[in-house]
Design an enzyme around this catalytic site. Sequence first.
Site, short mmCIF file in Angstrom:
data_model
loop_
_atom_site.label_atom_id
_atom_site.label_comp_id
_atom_site.label_asym_id
_atom_site.label_seq_id
_atom_site.Cartn_x
_atom_site.Cartn_y
_atom_site.Cartn_z
N ARG A 230 8.39 -0.83 11.06
CA ARG A 230 9.34 -0.93 9.96
C ARG A 230 9.82 -2.38 9.87
NH1 ARG A 230 7.44 2.94 8.12
NH2 ARG A 230 8.37 4.98 7.77
N GLU A 259 11.70 -13.24 2.47
CA GLU A 259 11.86 -14.32 3.45
C GLU A 259 10.54 -14.73 4.11
OE1 GLU A 259 14.67 -12.13 5.63
OE2 GLU A 259 16.19 -13.72 5.61
N HIS A 271 2.17 -2.38 3.20
CA HIS A 271 2.39 -1.05 3.82
C HIS A 271 1.14 -0.17 3.71
CE1 HIS A 271 5.37 2.56 4.48
NE2 HIS A 271 4.56 2.35 5.51
#
Length: 301
Positions: A230, A259, A271
């Site tokens: 995660r 970021e 993902h």
Amino acid sequence: MYDILTLNKISQIGLKELDDKYTISDSCENPDGIIVRSAAMHEYAFSDKTVAVARAGAGVNNIPVDECTKKGIVVFNTPGANANAVKELVIAGLMLSSRKVAAAYDWCKTLKGEGENVGKLVEKGKSQFAGPEILGKTLGVVGLGAIGRLVAVAANGLGMKIVGYDPYFNEALKDQLPADTEYVDSLDAVYEKADYITLHLPCTKDTKGMINADTMAKMKDGVRILNFARGELVNGADLVDAMSNGKVAAYVTDFPSDEVIGVDGVTALPHLGASTPESEENCAYMAAVEIRDFLEKGNIK
Ligand code: MLT
């Protein structure tokens, strides 16, 4: 008769487990059960009729579990059903973290149009993409659940030494791990020993931001970090700092954030860990069987 709401595209292989006693729809307002993949359910208004939610996947952070618990709604997940798919991508991630494959691939595209010079430019430019082998290096596996164990076995097969940590580890699981695994009883011990660290644990109030300036300071210089668990486990700002001064040599993640995208040494994937037809079928099958067993027999596994 039972009404089932699907909140994502759920594989037919799973839905076939629900026979003619079930009506399955993606718009039902008062479902008995819900099957969900990664749709966010925190704003979802539960019907009084709903008694079960099955997540076709391992993590349940898209589901308001506390609210469900208060309402007496059982929440299932499908542990292990996508473990092989994630393991395979983590092994690809190990290579990506070592051999600068992604940056080299991008650079080759810039040579388009160089005609006969391509060969010379390749030989001149390739040294910037050199990277170490994983053979003989130490992989710290944080979390020895279904995915962590498969990753440990596969990486050991490729010649890595495994240092494993899991606060909930049970001795019986040692049979499913490489014989020469070194088990440690703290994260600090993993940080101290590992050349590569791979995260396989849920994001909870205790683990959120666990990879931060303080913990990275305890790691080896040039450590490579893999996060297919995660995104929130890693403090993005601290990671970017640690990469700019060489403390962390590479970060491969399945959870891009603004970021980290584009930072030198970061390889971000969208993902994809569980995105294989096999894993989608396994998860959908397990979720459908869980819902069916609960609705028809009251079984909770
Ligand atoms: C999971 O929680 O099982 C994984 O993140 C996979 C997914 O959600 O697609």
